[in-house]
Design a protein around this motif. Structure first.
Motif, PDB file in Angstrom:
ATOM      1  N   ILE A 163      49.911 -12.680   6.641  1.00  0.00           N
ATOM      2  CA  ILE A 163      49.212 -12.481   7.922  1.00  0.00           C
ATOM      3  C   ILE A 163      47.775 -13.012   7.831  1.00  0.00           C
ATOM      4  N   ALA A 164      47.160 -12.777   6.661  1.00  0.00           N
ATOM      5  CA  ALA A 164      45.732 -13.136   6.517  1.00  0.00           C
ATOM      6  C   ALA A 164      45.517 -14.658   6.448  1.00  0.00           C
ATOM      7  N   ILE A 165      46.491 -15.373   5.894  1.00  0.00           N
ATOM      8  CA  ILE A 165      46.292 -16.823   5.688  1.00  0.00           C
ATOM      9  C   ILE A 165      45.983 -17.563   7.004  1.00  0.00           C
ATOM     10  N   PRO A 166      46.840 -17.426   8.038  1.00  0.00           N
ATOM     11  CA  PRO A 166      46.493 -18.147   9.275  1.00  0.00           C
ATOM     12  C   PRO A 166      45.199 -17.651   9.914  1.00  0.00           C
ATOM     13  N   ILE A 167      44.925 -16.344   9.780  1.00  0.00           N
ATOM     14  CA  ILE A 167      43.670 -15.824  10.368  1.00  0.00           C
ATOM     15  C   ILE A 167      42.470 -16.512   9.711  1.00  0.00           C
ATOM     16  N   CYS A 168      42.514 -16.598   8.380  1.00  0.00           N
ATOM     17  CA  CYS A 168      41.395 -17.217   7.641  1.00  0.00           C
ATOM     18  C   CYS A 168      41.265 -18.693   8.002  1.00  0.00           C
ATOM     19  N   ILE A 169      42.402 -19.368   8.101  1.00  0.00           N
ATOM     20  CA  ILE A 169      42.345 -20.806   8.401  1.00  0.00           C
ATOM     21  C   ILE A 169      41.782 -21.019   9.810  1.00  0.00           C
ATOM     22  N   LEU A 170      42.233 -20.193  10.753  1.00  0.00           N
ATOM     23  CA  LEU A 170      41.741 -20.354  12.128  1.00  0.00           C
ATOM     24  C   LEU A 170      40.255 -19.998  12.224  1.00  0.00           C
ATOM     25  N   LYS A 171      39.845 -18.982  11.451  1.00  0.00           N
ATOM     26  CA  LYS A 171      38.471 -18.477  11.541  1.00  0.00           C
ATOM     27  C   LYS A 171      37.484 -19.413  10.836  1.00  0.00           C
ATOM     28  N   SER A 172      37.856 -19.846   9.633  1.00  0.00           N
ATOM     29  CA  SER A 172      36.889 -20.579   8.818  1.00  0.00           C
ATOM     30  C   SER A 172      37.295 -22.023   8.537  1.00  0.00           C
ATOM     31  N   GLY A 173      38.508 -22.372   8.886  1.00  0.00           N
ATOM     32  CA  GLY A 173      38.935 -23.770   8.700  1.00  0.00           C
ATOM     33  C   GLY A 173      39.363 -24.095   7.286  1.00  0.00           C
ATOM     34  N   GLY A 174      39.336 -23.138   6.367  1.00  0.00           N
ATOM     35  CA  GLY A 174      39.766 -23.430   4.992  1.00  0.00           C
ATOM     36  C   GLY A 174      39.116 -22.470   4.013  1.00  0.00           C
ATOM     37  N   ARG A 175      38.859 -22.964   2.788  1.00  0.00           N
ATOM     38  CA  ARG A 175      38.281 -22.121   1.732  1.00  0.00           C
ATOM     39  C   ARG A 175      36.844 -21.750   2.087  1.00  0.00           C
TER      40      ARG A 175
ATOM     41  N   VAL B  61      37.886 -10.839   5.882  1.00  0.00           N
ATOM     42  CA  VAL B  61      39.241 -10.649   6.423  1.00  0.00           C
ATOM     43  C   VAL B  61      40.102  -9.940   5.377  1.00  0.00           C
ATOM     44  N   ILE B  62      40.016 -10.419   4.129  1.00  0.00           N
ATOM     45  CA  ILE B  62      40.821  -9.840   3.042  1.00  0.00           C
ATOM     46  C   ILE B  62      40.447  -8.367   2.854  1.00  0.00           C
ATOM     47  N   ARG B  63      39.140  -8.101   2.829  1.00  0.00           N
ATOM     48  CA  ARG B  63      38.655  -6.727   2.651  1.00  0.00           C
ATOM     49  C   ARG B  63      39.195  -5.826   3.760  1.00  0.00           C
ATOM     50  N   PHE B  64      39.093  -6.306   4.990  1.00  0.00           N
ATOM     51  CA  PHE B  64      39.558  -5.514   6.134  1.00  0.00           C
ATOM     52  C   PHE B  64      41.060  -5.220   6.022  1.00  0.00           C
ATOM     53  N   MET B  65      41.819  -6.239   5.615  1.00  0.00           N
ATOM     54  CA  MET B  65      43.276  -6.082   5.596  1.00  0.00           C
ATOM     55  C   MET B  65      43.776  -5.213   4.447  1.00  0.00           C
ATOM     56  N   VAL B  66      42.989  -5.172   3.356  1.00  0.00           N
ATOM     57  CA  VAL B  66      43.467  -4.448   2.171  1.00  0.00           C
ATOM     58  C   VAL B  66      43.095  -2.958   2.204  1.00  0.00           C
ATOM     59  N   ARG B  67      42.067  -2.618   2.996  1.00  0.00           N
ATOM     60  CA  ARG B  67      41.497  -1.266   2.869  1.00  0.00           C
ATOM     61  C   ARG B  67      42.456  -0.112   3.179  1.00  0.00           C
ATOM     62  N   HIS B  68      43.474  -0.357   3.981  1.00  0.00           N
ATOM     63  CA  HIS B  68      44.370   0.763   4.336  1.00  0.00           C
ATOM     64  C   HIS B  68      45.495   0.954   3.313  1.00  0.00           C
ATOM     65  N   VAL B  69      45.649  -0.002   2.383  1.00  0.00           N
ATOM     66  CA  VAL B  69      46.806   0.036   1.471  1.00  0.00           C
ATOM     67  C   VAL B  69      46.803   1.312   0.625  1.00  0.00           C
ATOM     68  N   LYS B  70      45.616   1.807   0.329  1.00  0.00           N
ATOM     69  CA  LYS B  70      45.497   3.025  -0.500  1.00  0.00           C
ATOM     70  C   LYS B  70      46.299   4.200   0.080  1.00  0.00           C
ATOM     71  N   TYR B  71      46.328   4.289   1.405  1.00  0.00           N
ATOM     72  CA  TYR B  71      47.012   5.444   2.019  1.00  0.00           C
ATOM     73  C   TYR B  71      48.498   5.468   1.685  1.00  0.00           C
TER      74      TYR B  71
END
Ligand SMILES: CCCCCCCCCCCCCCC(=O)SCCNC(=O)CCNC(=O)[C@H](O)C(C)(C)COP(=O)(O)OP(=O)(O)OC[C@H]1O[C@@H](n2cnc3c(N)ncnc32)[C@H](O)[C@@H]1OP(=O)(O)O
Ligand code: UBL
Length: 233
Positions: free
Chosen positions: A42-54, A61-71
């Protein structure tokens, strides 16, 4: 008819989850890997659309997406001293490394414009490898010290030029032996370059950091800190 075999699986799975802590452990482990792979899809296309690459901004984005995994894993974090990371400019964060779950702790406190140093093998971990690349993670070949040193020297220049922060696991590998492994030096070479110190400061900086982290580690683990006398690591 073909789906009849699903019934025993559906019955046995809850039973195992209820009765076997070993099964629960491996179940959670598989879930963690599979779920992180899915989140990366899910994060890959978001990052590419947002920043155009590396781009290091993708770490948000990664931080936001990972934070709920702990639950899902029944984990909670207690953070103290977070305010110390709220300073301008480049710096190096070091942490101990016990497990791949450390990524969850990392994402709890990861400051903006901060990426990490990782072994190059992670690049080939499917979608997780790709999202790591998009997040500006710096990959090193631990088996070739000179290559790793060159990559880290380049990272130091980028740190200064672009005011980015780097997170390093100075033990260089995961360690579950109830203590800290001797620190590798790369993190401290990065730090001196970011802070205008010299190569002569590396050993002292490394030893002081080791001592502080070891005390904190033992305190958090509920073990008493014993004096080792002169540094033996
Ligand atoms: C939406 C879903 C998302 C999911 C995605 C989640 C993303 C999160 C990803 C998180 C990734 C986490 C990955 C963690 C890891 O991979 S840990 C493993 C990799 N990390 C490291 O290895 C730590 C960094 N390593 C080092 O710093 C080492 O020092 C290294 C550069 C590799 C060299 O190691 P080595 O040779 O084994 O030992 P020394 O450290 O003792 O160094 C030998 C001598 O070289 C000198 N040295 C070291 N670095 C430098 C440098 N940069 N410049 C100059 N000289 C250097 C060092 O001083 C030693 O010489 P002396 O003994 O001091 O003379
Ligand atoms: C093509 C498919 C390949 C599948 C491979 C699956 C790889 C794992 C995928 C998801 C796991 C969740 C992301 C966490 C990343 C954590 C990275 C990590 O902790 O690496 C260990 C490394 O620091 C030190 O390695 P060693 O202890 O030296 O070993």
């Amino acid at each position: 008819m073909d789906a009849v075999w699903i019934l025993p699986v559906l019955l046995v799975l809850p039973l195992l989850l209820w009765t076997s802590s070993t099964f629960v452990f491996y179940f959670k482990k598989c879930f963690y890997v599979a779920y992180m792979m899915l989140l990366a899809v899910i994060a890959i296309p978001i990052c590419i659309l947002k920043s155009g690459g590396r781009d290091i901004e993708n770490m948000r984005v990664i931080r936001f997406m990972v934070r709920h995994v702990k639950y899902f894993l029944g984990l909670r974090f207690q953070v103290s001293g977070w305010e110390h990371l709220q300073t301008d400019g480049p710096y190096v964060i070091i942490s101990n490394h016990q497990s791949s779950l450390d990524v969850l702790g990392m994402m709890e406190v990861l400051p903006d414009r901060c990426s990490t140093i990782a072994k190059k093998e992670l690049l080939w971990a499917g979608t997780v490898g790709m999202i790591c690349w998009l997040g500006g993670i710096v990959f090193i070949n631990r088996k070739k010290t000179s290559d790793a040193k060159n990559v880290m020297s380049d990272a130091a220049k980028t740190m200064l030029a672009d005011k980015i922060r780097l997170w390093v696991f100075p033990e260089g590998t995961r360690n579950q032996n109830g203590g800290l492994l001797p620190f590798k030096k790369g993190a401290f070479h990065l730090a001196i370059q970011a802070q205008g110190l010299t190569a002569d400061d590396v050993t002292l900086l490394s030893e002081q950091s080791f001592g502080i982290m070891r005390s904190a580690f033992l305190e958090i683990s509920g073990q008493s800190v014993q004096s080792n006398g002169p540094s033996t690591h």
